[in-house]
Scaffold this active site. Structure first.
Site, short mmCIF file in Angstrom:
data_model
loop_
_atom_site.label_atom_id
_atom_site.label_comp_id
_atom_site.label_asym_id
_atom_site.label_seq_id
_atom_site.Cartn_x
_atom_site.Cartn_y
_atom_site.Cartn_z
CG ASP A 34 -4.80 5.07 -4.61
OD1 ASP A 34 -5.66 4.85 -3.72
OD2 ASP A 34 -3.99 6.03 -4.55
CB SER A 133 0.59 20.51 -1.96
OG SER A 133 -0.08 20.24 -0.77
CG ASP A 178 -2.05 11.44 -4.29
OD1 ASP A 178 -2.95 11.15 -5.10
OD2 ASP A 178 -2.26 11.67 -3.09
C1 GLA Z 1 -5.59 10.65 -1.56
C2 GLA Z 1 -4.53 9.56 -1.50
C3 GLA Z 1 -4.52 8.74 -2.78
C4 GLA Z 1 -5.92 8.25 -3.14
C5 GLA Z 1 -6.93 9.38 -3.05
C6 GLA Z 1 -8.35 8.88 -3.22
O1 GLA Z 1 -5.26 11.58 -2.54
O2 GLA Z 1 -3.27 10.12 -1.28
O3 GLA Z 1 -3.63 7.67 -2.67
O4 GLA Z 1 -6.28 7.16 -2.35
O5 GLA Z 1 -6.85 10.08 -1.83
O6 GLA Z 1 -8.53 8.36 -4.48
#
Ligand code: GLA
Length: 395
Positions: A34, A133, A178
């Site tokens: 991402d 969370s 997320d």
């Molecule tokens: C965490 C980060 C996301 C992403 C994942 C790995 O969840 O918050 O932004 O980078 O790791 O894919």
């Protein structure tokens, strides 16, 4: 969970004006892509955070975490990061909203938000399990503030503002996945998100006689957030080198496998093989997500699952964000004919693996994995069976 309106009434001796629910997320494939402007394939789940909120008039923010039985009060102006961890997921968002208001309107100083509010929260998303969370709290808070103060923010703006809040108040330079998944999730659908353009498409998730099961290591190694930020920097170092020859490369999304091999492999002696390995993983993974979506659309769950194993291999060997416990869980199922795919999920260094398992075999496989995990580690395996659910909404 308790009836949060009742809890709010008892705590603050007044009624909540609004209750918002925001989910955690899973991610089928596309890990650590991402923040490299690549693709991800997340979905919101039926584990969530709820907040209840109402305005105050005395300039204070009163916060209560029902699950922890903890209360904290801070002034609603000049907000700074707080020593109590969970508080930052609320006030970090308030700080972003205040910044937004200050930029958007001329009479910002008189905006109602400085008069404070009461808020309580609860949730059933396991903390530290890689199910986001914290993003769920941030999304619930911004959605509630937007509604209560009629700010007119789009969910796209909310995603970007909560991401910024995580950077500034939690110190994790996370990507957008997320928050985006929590805010935009739809029941029974996965979302293919292009983290560069933020364009997204929903696809129904039909796993036929298979289902998703999460195996929770129940550990979170302390280096998770510092190593996360380091990975981001290592990707940027790779981009800097690539850019010298190919100025149009702004992120690893723009780089081809050939370019990464050409420039980073040969430079490996100077920059260390680490940067090459990190960039190779990311470029492979960005391509893998796109191929995996084709598998899904063609109903080829076996091919999809195989790619999940490949992702795990890359995360473990090249990106080095797995850990012994996660590797044990993936190895435990890798050769099992009824497990089509498995990999660590989320940032890494603990949390869950995501597995695609034949429905009729789920119980037997859970027992097998639990035995192996107990024998090889000092921890007890926890299992989550989640459903794909709706994104952030008013209750
Ligand atoms: C965490 C980060 C996301 C992403 C994942 C790995 O969840 O918050 O932004 O980078 O790791 O894919």
């Amino acid at each position: 969970m308790q009836d949060i309106r009742v809890s709010f009434q008892q705590l603050f001796n007044s009624s909540a004006s609004l209750v918002v629910q925001s989910p955690g997320r899973i991610n089928l494939i596309g890990e650590h892509t991402d923040y490299n402007n690549g693709f991800v394939l997340p979905a919101a789940i039926d584990k969530c955070v709820q907040v209840a909120i109402a305005k105050r008039t005395d300039g204070a923010i009163h916060m209560h975490a029902l699950d922890l039985q903890e209360s904290v009060i801070v002034p609603a102006v000049a907000i700074q990061p707080h020593a109590t961890h969970w508080v930052n997921y609320i006030i970090g968002v308030v700080a972003q909203v205040q910044k937004y208001i200050a930029n958007a309107s001329s009479n910002s100083a008189t905006h109602e938000l400085v008069k404070g509010f009461d808020i309580c929260l609860q949730g059933d998303i396991p903390i530290g399990a890689g199910l986001s969370s914290s993003a769920a709290v941030e999304c619930a808070v911004i959605f509630a503030l937007n509604e209560m103060y009629q700010l007119g923010l789009s969910t796209m703006q909310m995603a970007l503002m909560t991401q910024q809040s995580e950077h500034e108040f939690a110190g994790v330079k996370c990507g957008i996945m997320d928050m985006f998944a929590s805010l935009h999730g739809k029941s029974n659908q996965v979302m293919l998100l292009d983290c560069g353009s933020l364009q997204h498409h929903y696809y129904p998730l039909d796993l036929k006689e298979y289902q998703i099961v999460l195996f929770d290591t129940q550990i979170k190694h302390a280096l998770a957030s510092s190593e996360y930020n380091t990975r981001r920097l290592e990707c940027e170092q790779g981009v800097e080198i690539l850019q010298k020859k190919y100025p149009s490369i702004k992120t690893l999304r723009d780089a081809s496998k050939q370019q990464v091999d050409e420039l980073l492999k040969t430079e490996a002696t100077l920059i260390g093989t680490k940067v090459y390995n990190r960039c190779k993983y990311v470029v492979d993974e960005i391509e893998r997500v796109q191929l995996a979506v084709k598998d899904l659309l063609a109903g080829d769950i076996k091919a999809f699952g195989q790619k999940m194993y490949e992702t795990h291999e890359g995360l473990s060997q090249l990106y080095e964000v797995s850990c012994r416990e996660l590797d044990i869980l993936v190895n435990a199922v890798k050769d099992h004919p009824q497990v089509l795919g498995a990999r660590m999920m989320g940032g890494g260094f603990g949390g869950c693996t995501i597995n695609i398992i034949k429905k009729s075999e789920v119980e037997a496989i859970i027992n097998m994995v639990a035995d192996i995990y107990a024998q090889q580690t000092a921890h007890i395996l926890k299992v989550h069976q989640v459903k794909i659910a709706q994104g952030t909404h008013i209750k």
